[in-house]
Every structure is written in C-alpha cells, then in structure tokens.
Design an enzyme around this catalytic site. Structure first.
Site, PDB file in Angstrom:
ATOM      1  N   ASN A  99      42.831  47.924  32.231  1.00  9.36           N
ATOM      2  CA  ASN A  99      43.977  48.036  31.321  1.00  9.36           C
ATOM      3  C   ASN A  99      43.479  48.259  29.901  1.00  9.36           C
ATOM      4  O   ASN A  99      42.274  48.338  29.670  1.00  9.36           O
ATOM      5  CB  ASN A  99      44.849  46.776  31.427  1.00  9.36           C
ATOM      6  CG  ASN A  99      44.058  45.530  31.114  1.00  9.36           C
ATOM      7  OD1 ASN A  99      43.591  45.346  30.002  1.00  9.36           O
ATOM      8  ND2 ASN A  99      43.866  44.678  32.115  1.00  9.36           N
ATOM      9  N   ASP A 143      46.359  41.773  37.729  1.00 11.19           N
ATOM     10  CA  ASP A 143      47.078  40.974  38.718  1.00 11.19           C
ATOM     11  C   ASP A 143      46.700  41.359  40.145  1.00 11.19           C
ATOM     12  O   ASP A 143      46.844  40.565  41.064  1.00 11.19           O
ATOM     13  CB  ASP A 143      48.592  41.154  38.531  1.00 11.19           C
ATOM     14  CG  ASP A 143      49.076  40.486  37.250  1.00 11.19           C
ATOM     15  OD1 ASP A 143      48.480  39.450  36.874  1.00 11.19           O
ATOM     16  OD2 ASP A 143      50.016  40.995  36.615  1.00 11.19           O
ATOM     17  N   LYS A 157      31.346  56.896  46.953  1.00 11.61           N
ATOM     18  CA  LYS A 157      32.325  57.580  46.107  1.00 11.61           C
ATOM     19  C   LYS A 157      33.373  58.293  46.971  1.00 11.61           C
ATOM     20  O   LYS A 157      33.018  59.036  47.891  1.00 11.61           O
ATOM     21  CB  LYS A 157      31.576  58.586  45.220  1.00 11.61           C
ATOM     22  CG  LYS A 157      32.436  59.180  44.151  1.00 11.61           C
ATOM     23  CD  LYS A 157      31.660  60.157  43.289  1.00 11.61           C
ATOM     24  CE  LYS A 157      32.630  60.923  42.408  1.00 11.61           C
ATOM     25  NZ  LYS A 157      32.177  62.271  42.114  1.00 11.61           N
ATOM     26  N   ILE A 177      44.332  32.759  36.989  1.00  6.57           N
ATOM     27  CA  ILE A 177      43.345  31.823  36.425  1.00  6.57           C
ATOM     28  C   ILE A 177      44.031  30.738  35.598  1.00  6.57           C
ATOM     29  O   ILE A 177      43.760  29.547  35.748  1.00  6.57           O
ATOM     30  CB  ILE A 177      42.305  32.579  35.568  1.00  6.57           C
ATOM     31  CG1 ILE A 177      41.691  33.723  36.387  1.00  6.57           C
ATOM     32  CG2 ILE A 177      41.228  31.633  35.052  1.00  6.57           C
ATOM     33  CD1 ILE A 177      40.859  34.697  35.576  1.00  6.57           C
ATOM     34  N   PHE A 186      48.903  33.575  27.024  1.00 13.81           N
ATOM     35  CA  PHE A 186      49.395  34.714  26.250  1.00 13.81           C
ATOM     36  C   PHE A 186      50.325  35.508  27.155  1.00 13.81           C
ATOM     37  O   PHE A 186      49.990  35.724  28.319  1.00 13.81           O
ATOM     38  CB  PHE A 186      48.226  35.613  25.796  1.00 13.81           C
ATOM     39  CG  PHE A 186      47.704  35.247  24.434  1.00 13.81           C
ATOM     40  CD1 PHE A 186      47.015  34.062  24.237  1.00 13.81           C
ATOM     41  CD2 PHE A 186      47.916  36.096  23.349  1.00 13.81           C
ATOM     42  CE1 PHE A 186      46.548  33.717  22.979  1.00 13.81           C
ATOM     43  CE2 PHE A 186      47.450  35.755  22.081  1.00 13.81           C
ATOM     44  CZ  PHE A 186      46.767  34.565  21.899  1.00 13.81           C
ATOM     45  N   LYS A 209      57.543  32.372  31.876  1.00 18.73           N
ATOM     46  CA  LYS A 209      56.108  32.341  32.200  1.00 18.73           C
ATOM     47  C   LYS A 209      55.509  30.966  31.895  1.00 18.73           C
ATOM     48  O   LYS A 209      54.692  30.440  32.643  1.00 18.73           O
ATOM     49  CB  LYS A 209      55.410  33.408  31.358  1.00 18.73           C
ATOM     50  CG  LYS A 209      54.337  34.160  32.094  1.00 18.73           C
ATOM     51  CD  LYS A 209      53.892  35.388  31.338  1.00 18.73           C
ATOM     52  CE  LYS A 209      54.469  36.655  31.946  1.00 18.73           C
ATOM     53  NZ  LYS A 209      53.970  37.866  31.309  1.00 18.73           N
TER      54      LYS A 209
HETATM   55  N1  CTP Z   1      46.624  35.366  33.583  1.00 23.04           N
HETATM   56  C1  CTP Z   1      45.605  34.820  34.343  1.00 23.04           C
HETATM   57  N2  CTP Z   1      45.320  35.341  35.559  1.00 23.04           N
HETATM   58  C2  CTP Z   1      46.033  36.369  36.065  1.00 23.04           C
HETATM   59  C3  CTP Z   1      47.071  36.938  35.289  1.00 23.04           C
HETATM   60  C4  CTP Z   1      47.345  36.412  34.036  1.00 23.04           C
HETATM   61  O1  CTP Z   1      44.959  33.871  33.884  1.00 23.04           O
HETATM   62  N3  CTP Z   1      45.739  36.846  37.240  1.00 23.04           N
HETATM   63  C5  CTP Z   1      46.935  34.758  32.272  1.00 23.04           C
HETATM   64  C6  CTP Z   1      46.730  35.662  31.083  1.00 23.04           C
HETATM   65  O2  CTP Z   1      45.430  35.471  30.540  1.00 23.04           O
HETATM   66  C7  CTP Z   1      47.797  35.186  30.116  1.00 23.04           C
HETATM   67  C8  CTP Z   1      48.910  34.725  31.005  1.00 23.04           C
HETATM   68  O3  CTP Z   1      48.316  34.472  32.269  1.00 23.04           O
HETATM   69  O4  CTP Z   1      47.404  34.074  29.375  1.00 23.04           O
HETATM   70  C9  CTP Z   1      50.037  35.693  31.179  1.00 23.04           C
HETATM   71  O5  CTP Z   1      49.531  36.967  31.513  1.00 23.04           O
HETATM   72  P1  CTP Z   1      50.513  38.209  31.709  1.00 23.04           P
HETATM   73  O6  CTP Z   1      49.735  39.391  32.155  1.00 23.04           O
HETATM   74  O7  CTP Z   1      51.396  38.343  30.484  1.00 23.04           O
HETATM   75  O8  CTP Z   1      51.474  37.683  32.840  1.00 23.04           O
HETATM   76  P2  CTP Z   1      51.342  37.651  34.391  1.00 23.04           P
HETATM   77  O9  CTP Z   1      51.186  36.233  34.809  1.00 23.04           O
HETATM   78  O10 CTP Z   1      50.306  38.589  34.853  1.00 23.04           O
HETATM   79  O11 CTP Z   1      52.796  38.126  34.808  1.00 23.04           O
HETATM   80  P3  CTP Z   1      53.427  39.633  34.727  1.00 23.04           P
HETATM   81  O12 CTP Z   1      52.286  40.586  34.825  1.00 23.04           O
HETATM   82  O13 CTP Z   1      54.349  39.639  35.893  1.00 23.04           O
HETATM   83  O14 CTP Z   1      54.159  39.708  33.408  1.00 23.04           O
END
Ligand code: CTP
Length: 383
Positions: free
Chosen positions: A199, A268, A278, A295, A311, A325
């Site tokens: 990302n 995610d 490859k 995490i 965050f 969240k």
């Molecule tokens: N986070 C994490 N592990 C993941 C996904 C997210 O620890 N697999 C943590 C990020 O570091 C952040 C928070 O969860 O502090 C929210 O991340 P975000 O990407 O905004 O939300 P998601 O939980 O992934 O939900 P969505 O993508 O559905 O908005």
C-alpha cells in the site's frame, strides 16, 4: 524553537546546509552565524536561502551577540573546528560567534570536525575535556575517511544525528522510564518471488511518533515495514516485510512495553498460495487471498496489555468508522485520519479519540508536530 547555528571554517561546513534544512523541517527557527573562515567554504547566500533569514557575519553591526543569544533555546556550532573549540575552552570573544557563546544563557552544542591528528593532539584533548567540564554538549565526531584523504577520528557527525541530538536533549523528558513499541510503514505480501501486494504508506507518521517518544525520554522499539526513511537514532529498529513478520516482531518485543502505537498500514490480506517461481503472463490471473492476523487487536486483547493506540485510515465517515474500530479492537485511544489527505505526505490532520468519549481535533500540520502532540496526549493518558 529558536536555534542559533554557528558555522566555522572547515570542509564539513557544506553539511551545515543539510543541517539547517533538517532543523527548519522540524519546525525550528534557525539563525545562522558564520565566521569569516566559514564563508570560504560555503556562501552566506546558501545559508540565507535555506534558513529564510539574514545570516550574521560580524559583531560590529549592533549588539547582536547579546540579543541573539537571549532569544535562543540553544546554540549549535557545526562544524566546530579545533581552533573554535580552543576559543570556547579559553572563553575568547574575538568574533561574533565566540562572543555569542560566551554571552549565552542557553545550552551550547558543538559538533567537532577536524583532521585526525589535530583531534589526537594533547592540546585538543585538553580543550575538549575543559569544554565538557564546562557543560558544553559535544556531538561526535565520527571515524572514517577525511577530506584530506586520511582515515581516522574527526569526521563531523551526520546532520540528522546532530539535529536529533540537539532536539532530543532540549525536549522535556516526560516519558523517561517508559517503553514504547511502535509499528510503521506498509507491509509487503508476496505474490511470487518478484511481485508483492502493498500500500502507499510512507512510514512518516510512525517514524515521527517513534522520534517524538525518544525525544520525550522513552525507550523505543520501532518495528517497520519497508520505507525510504532514515532510522530514528536511539531506537531499537526491527525491519520486517510481511504482516506475519510484523506480528512476530511485535509479539517478541511487546513484553514490558508501557505503550503500543500501531501506526503501520498492515495488509489485511495475503496471497493464499504465493508462487515459488515468477508467474508468467497469459489470460486472466485470479489470486486467492486469506486474512492476515490483526496485530493491534491481538496486543490489545493480551492479558496485561500495554496502553494501545490505534490509527484508523478512512476515506470517509471518519468519526463513525473510527469509533467502531476503537470498540472492535478494544483500544483506549484511536487516531483517525483521512487516508487521501495523509498517505505519503509530510503533513496530515488528525482526530484523537479517547475512551472517555472525547475527540481532539488537531489541525493540518507537519506529521512531526502532530506526533509530538499525540505523544504528549499519550503521556497524559498514562500518567
Ligand atoms: N492493524 C493491525 N493489523 C492488521 C490491520 C490493522 O494491527 N492486520 C492496525 C493498524 O496498525 C491500525 C489499526 O489496526 O492501528 C486500524 O487499521 P486500519 O487499516 O485503519 O483498519 P482495519 O482494521 O484494517 O479495518 P478496515 O481495513 O476494514 O478499515
């Protein structure tokens, strides 16, 4: 923060240009003072352009040596030559910069730079010992190849190291004795040996949080996905690539942490069956994805979790999504931002949601500034 940056006449003076740029970027107002010899190495025009202020060259204009040091939070001399260090050790006031140093009522930092034999000379050793005893902070020097072609001790410390030594030493140590674990940057999920899913996270906010916690006296472990940023000096740095590697690194370091700030943009999903060779092109390619561990949720739901700060990067409905969240992950503090306004940029705009239901909106500013404000907020919450 107003800082006087003194430049004396050594070849390392060219690095002072980068130093002023870094200090300005960190929000400092920098007043440059150059000795006559320094102007032989780098022009006052360069320093004026980078600091955005006129450069001081002489003590005969006005009573500047008193006025300047009165308003400053620190004087930093980089590079500081052997000759200038000798002047400071003896208390000379023979030019504007040495006069300022003598008339100061703020801390003085010197970043020595000189030939290795000058550095080893007993006179330089004596002068160094004297200025240290007088309370002057000495940053560096480093060992390495010198401009004269010799190798040894005497290279000026790097600008980022000097800037962070000065800024850290000036910050109030509100977090001394506290241990911070911070994640930052993107993660990489392999598709095959040469392709990944990732990302647009730059890691800037996470690194700024780590830096701000360090500056406040905390011990910091930074677990980072791949970024192009310099490692914060003084932090334990754990580089990772995938979300699962990040999870393992976090779990290995979370013990004893007081605070966990999860800034990383963790993927995610990962590819269910990454190819070991490859993938060749042809037709439509469908990738099956499976979920990665969350995490933050895992840490927040440990038996004795550290104070967890999440965050939330959203593209809309910031408040509503952030609050959901916060509940779902069971964290006492969540920082919301709009991804399109923050990703990869030096600036952002955030809202800090607390478990008490309050929301604190921090207007658009440099991520370094927002991180410092967030760290203050965390310090208040855990005190
Ligand atoms: N986070 C994490 N592990 C993941 C996904 C997210 O620890 N697999 C943590 C990020 O570091 C952040 C928070 O969860 O502090 C929210 O991340 P975000 O990407 O905004 O939300 P998601 O939980 O992934 O939900 P969505 O993508 O559905 O908005």
């Amino acid at each position: 923060m107003k800082i006087i940056l003194g430049i004396t006449g050594g070849i390392a003076a060219y690095k002072a240009a980068e130093l002023v740029r870094l200090l300005v970027k960190k929000g400092c107002e920098v007043e440059v003072v150059m000795t006559d010899a320094a102007t032989r190495f780098i022009t006052p025009l360069t320093m004026q352009a980078l600091s955005g202020r006129p450069v001081r060259l002489t003590q005969w204009d006005d009573m500047a040596h008193i006025d300047l040091s009165r308003g400053a939070e620190a004087i930093l001399v980089a590079p500081a030559t052997a000759d200038f260090i000798a002047k400071i050790a003896q208390g000379h006031a023979s030019d504007l910069l040495s006069s300022l140093c003598l008339a100061r009522n703020c801390p003085l930092f010197l970043a020595p730079a000189m030939n290795r034999q000058m550095w080893d000379n007993p006179a330089s050793r004596r002068n160094l010992a004297q200025i240290r005893e007088d309370g002057v902070h000495v940053v560096g020097p480093l060992e390495g190849v010198q401009a004269c072609g010799e190798t040894g001790m005497g290279r000026m410390a790097e600008p980022d190291e000097i800037a962070s030594a000065v800024l850290s030493s000036l910050s109030p140590k509100i977090l001394s004795g506290k241990k911070f674990l911070v994640t930052a940057g993107p993660t990489l999920e392999a598709i095959d040996p040469v392709r990944v899913i990732t990302n647009l996270s730059s890691g800037k906010m996470g690194y700024a949080v780590a830096q701000a916690a360090l500056a406040s006296g905390a011990q910091v472990v930074l677990v980072s996905g791949p970024t192009c940023l310099p490692r914060p000096i003084g932090a334990k740095f754990v580089p990772v690539a995938s979300a699962r590697e990040m999870r393992d690194a976090v779990m290995a370091n979370v013990g004893g942490s007081d605070v966990f700030v999860s800034v990383a943009a963790v993927a995610d999903y990962r590819v269910a069956n990454p190819s070991s060779s490859k993938i060749k092109k042809g037709g439509t390619l469908t990738l099956a994805l499976e979920p990665n561990p969350d995490i933050l949720q895992e840490v927040a739901n440990m038996k004795n979790p550290p104070f967890c700060v999440g965050f939330a990067a959203e593209t809309g409905n910031l408040e509503e999504n952030a609050l959901l969240k916060m509940k779902r992950k069971n964290v006492p503090m969540l920082v919301g931002n709009l991804a399109q306004d923050a990703l990869g940029r030096d600036e952002s705009e955030i809202v800090i949601f607390g478990s008490g239901g309050g929301a604190k909106r921090l207007p658009r500013a440099a991520k370094t500034k927002l991180a410092a404000q967030l760290v203050e907020e965390i310090a208040r919450a855990i005190s």
